[in-house]
Design a protein around this motif. Structure first.
Motif, PDB file in Angstrom:
ATOM      1  N   LYS A 336       0.847  -1.202   0.000  1.00 30.07           N
ATOM      2  CA  LYS A 336       0.000   0.000   0.000  1.00 30.07           C
ATOM      3  C   LYS A 336       0.877   1.244   0.000  1.00 30.07           C
ATOM      4  O   LYS A 336       1.967   1.255   0.580  1.00 30.07           O
ATOM      5  CB  LYS A 336      -0.944   0.007   1.197  1.00 30.07           C
ATOM      6  N   THR A 337       0.340   2.273  -0.639  1.00 27.58           N
ATOM      7  CA  THR A 337       1.043   3.556  -0.735  1.00 27.58           C
ATOM      8  C   THR A 337       0.088   4.663  -0.281  1.00 27.58           C
ATOM      9  O   THR A 337      -1.029   4.754  -0.795  1.00 27.58           O
ATOM     10  CB  THR A 337       1.511   3.829  -2.170  1.00 27.58           C
ATOM     11  N   ASP A 338       0.558   5.474   0.682  1.00 32.81           N
ATOM     12  CA  ASP A 338      -0.262   6.568   1.222  1.00 32.81           C
ATOM     13  C   ASP A 338       0.461   7.896   1.106  1.00 32.81           C
ATOM     14  O   ASP A 338       1.632   8.015   1.516  1.00 32.81           O
ATOM     15  CB  ASP A 338      -0.601   6.317   2.696  1.00 32.81           C
ATOM     16  N   VAL A 350      -5.993  11.899   2.546  1.00 34.36           N
ATOM     17  CA  VAL A 350      -5.053  10.878   2.130  1.00 34.36           C
ATOM     18  C   VAL A 350      -5.327  10.444   0.696  1.00 34.36           C
ATOM     19  O   VAL A 350      -6.486  10.422   0.252  1.00 34.36           O
ATOM     20  CB  VAL A 350      -5.123   9.658   3.077  1.00 34.36           C
ATOM     21  N   SER A 351      -4.263  10.122  -0.035  1.00 37.91           N
ATOM     22  CA  SER A 351      -4.356   9.490  -1.352  1.00 37.91           C
ATOM     23  C   SER A 351      -3.798   8.074  -1.196  1.00 37.91           C
ATOM     24  O   SER A 351      -2.588   7.888  -0.998  1.00 37.91           O
ATOM     25  CB  SER A 351      -3.555  10.270  -2.388  1.00 37.91           C
ATOM     26  N   HIS A 352      -4.667   7.074  -1.269  1.00 38.81           N
ATOM     27  CA  HIS A 352      -4.310   5.705  -0.893  1.00 38.81           C
ATOM     28  C   HIS A 352      -4.434   4.775  -2.101  1.00 38.81           C
ATOM     29  O   HIS A 352      -5.413   4.847  -2.851  1.00 38.81           O
ATOM     30  CB  HIS A 352      -5.239   5.220   0.227  1.00 38.81           C
ATOM     31  N   THR A 353      -3.428   3.912  -2.260  1.00 41.74           N
ATOM     32  CA  THR A 353      -3.474   2.854  -3.280  1.00 41.74           C
ATOM     33  C   THR A 353      -2.985   1.545  -2.652  1.00 41.74           C
ATOM     34  O   THR A 353      -2.043   1.536  -1.837  1.00 41.74           O
ATOM     35  CB  THR A 353      -2.571   3.191  -4.491  1.00 41.74           C
ATOM     36  N   HIS A 354      -3.644   0.420  -3.039  1.00 41.42           N
ATOM     37  CA  HIS A 354      -3.239  -0.906  -2.578  1.00 41.42           C
ATOM     38  C   HIS A 354      -3.559  -1.890  -3.699  1.00 41.42           C
ATOM     39  O   HIS A 354      -4.718  -2.185  -3.972  1.00 41.42           O
ATOM     40  CB  HIS A 354      -3.976  -1.287  -1.295  1.00 41.42           C
ATOM     41  N   ILE A 355      -2.504  -2.395  -4.380  1.00 39.63           N
ATOM     42  CA  ILE A 355      -2.682  -3.249  -5.559  1.00 39.63           C
ATOM     43  C   ILE A 355      -2.483  -4.704  -5.158  1.00 39.63           C
ATOM     44  O   ILE A 355      -1.413  -5.080  -4.665  1.00 39.63           O
ATOM     45  CB  ILE A 355      -1.680  -2.866  -6.659  1.00 39.63           C
TER      46      ILE A 355
END
Length: 406
Positions: A336-338, A350-355
């Motif tokens: 995950k990237t925050d 927050v801008s959140h990504t989880h692939i």
């Protein structure tokens, strides 16, 4: 003054000599005067001159009252010929009944008629004397202590409604030595009749003379009536503020200005143009793990000079409503990237990504808020991995001022 004293003394002596045929007590008193000290004789002469001067002032005020009566008669004839002014003369006095169309609508009932009969807004004496204006100086000084004030008065200047000044008036204005001005503000119409203090300016003291208080009332139609009282001494006179004629005609986009505080004029206000604030920056590289503050080195737009490329911090140049956006690009599976938007040390968005699988995805977040001038805004990389190149703009930060507030 010495020549005048000798002249009066010679006149008294000649009268005594001409009347020598009869010896009485009066004749002896006249002849004894010359035996008195010079200071006593001069005091008697000065007292006589002051008496003559007072009589001269009284005659001048009587002449002014006659002129006022003539102006009132002319004003009455004018109002008779025009029903729009709503004026009706009260026979046998110097008082007039005035009313606008709104007043007539509100006072048609019997209760309204009774209120109208006792309302000073409809029963007052017109006081139109040019020498009372704040920009007027005259050789002969007037004194309102000698005037027999009765009832309520409305100030006019050359037939135009005017009001008393609410500020200190320079000495020797308003046709007198010490001009009288209203030391308190004029009332609002809902306040009714109020009592206000009156001050007289003298020797660089705006309130050197604290005169007797007066009563004031604001009337429908944006004018005031006053119940004047005799001043405490001479020479004091009530002033009519000539500035209210000028400032009363200023438009909403104008202000009333003056250099000498005597002569005023309407000046158009300068419109404050709304400040434009827009910025857009990107980070042409990779971010891994925790980065307290991203330093966006590639600045594409910076209108208003609010963004600092060396620190990566946006500082609000004005107070208002702002909208921000920030984005990232990640390509790691299972990680995950925050990215967090920080305002004045508070993490707010927050801008959140989880692939879940190996691929690439981008994330864009927006945030709108109110900021005061000087507020600091930046973006922090809390965890994960973000990437970008010199040609791509995937790690970005920007914002705009939507509404500027005073």
């Amino acid at each position: 003054m010495a020549v005048l004293a000798v002249a009066v003394f010679v006149a008294l002596s000649s009268c005594a000599v001409g009347c020598s045929g009869s010896t009485n007590s009066t004749e002896l008193m006249l002849w004894r005067m010359e035996d008195q000290p010079l200071a006593v004789r001069l005091a008697a002469v000065i007292k006589e001159v002051e008496s003559l001067r007072c009589e001269q002032t009284t005659l001048q005020q009587q002449q002014q009252q006659q002129q006022q009566q003539q102006q009132q008669s002319a004003l009455t004839q004018t109002r008779r010929s025009s029903r729009e002014d709503g004026a009706q003369e009260k026979v046998g006095t110097h008082m007039f009944t005035y009313g606008s169309h709104d007043d007539e609508d509100d006072l048609r009932s019997p209760e309204g008629d009774s209120r109208r009969r006792g309302d000073p807004c409809f029963h007052y004496t017109v006081l139109d004397q040019a020498w009372r204006a704040t920009n007027t100086t005259s050789k002969f000084k007037m004194c309102d202590r000698n005037v027999k004030w009765k009832g309520w008065y409305r100030l006019f200047y050359n037939g135009k409604s005017i009001q008393m000044p609410e500020r200190c008036v320079p000495v020797n204005k308003c046709g007198t030595h010490s001009p009288l001005w209203l030391s308190g503000p004029h009332p609002k119409r809902r306040q009714g009749i109020v009592t206000r203090s009156v001050c007289g300016h003298w020797k660089k003291r705006c309130c050197a003379f604290r005169s007797n208080p007066i009563q004031v009332k604001k009337c429908r139609g944006n004018y005031f009536v006053y119940k004047f009282a005799p001043p405490t001494s001479c020479y004091l006179a009530y002033c009519a503020d000539i500035n209210t004629l000028v400032c009363g005609r200023c438009r909403r986009n104008q202000s009333c200005v003056s250099r000498d505080k005597i002569n005023w004029r309407c000046k158009t206000k300068r419109r404050r143009s709304s400040k434009k604030v827009h910025f857009f920056a990107s980070y042409p590289g990779q971010l891994l793990g925790k980065v307290n503050r991203i330093k966006y080195s590639k600045v594409l737009v910076n209108v208003g000079r609010g963004f600092n490329r060396r620190t990566g911090v946006f500082k609000a140049p004005v107070k208002g409503v702002y909208q921000f956006f920030f984005s990232t690009q990640t390509a790691n599976s299972g990680l995950k990237t925050d990215l967090w938007l920080v305002i004045n040390s508070y993490w707010v968005a927050v801008s959140h990504t989880h692939i879940p699988r190996r691929s690439s995805a981008g994330s864009l977040s927006t945030y709108m808020t109110f900021l005061r001038r000087g507020a600091k805004v930046y973006v922090t990389h809390n965890c994960g991995r973000s990437w970008a190149s010199a040609s791509s703009t995937t790690i970005t930060f920007g914002g705009s001022l939507l509404v500027q507030m005073r």
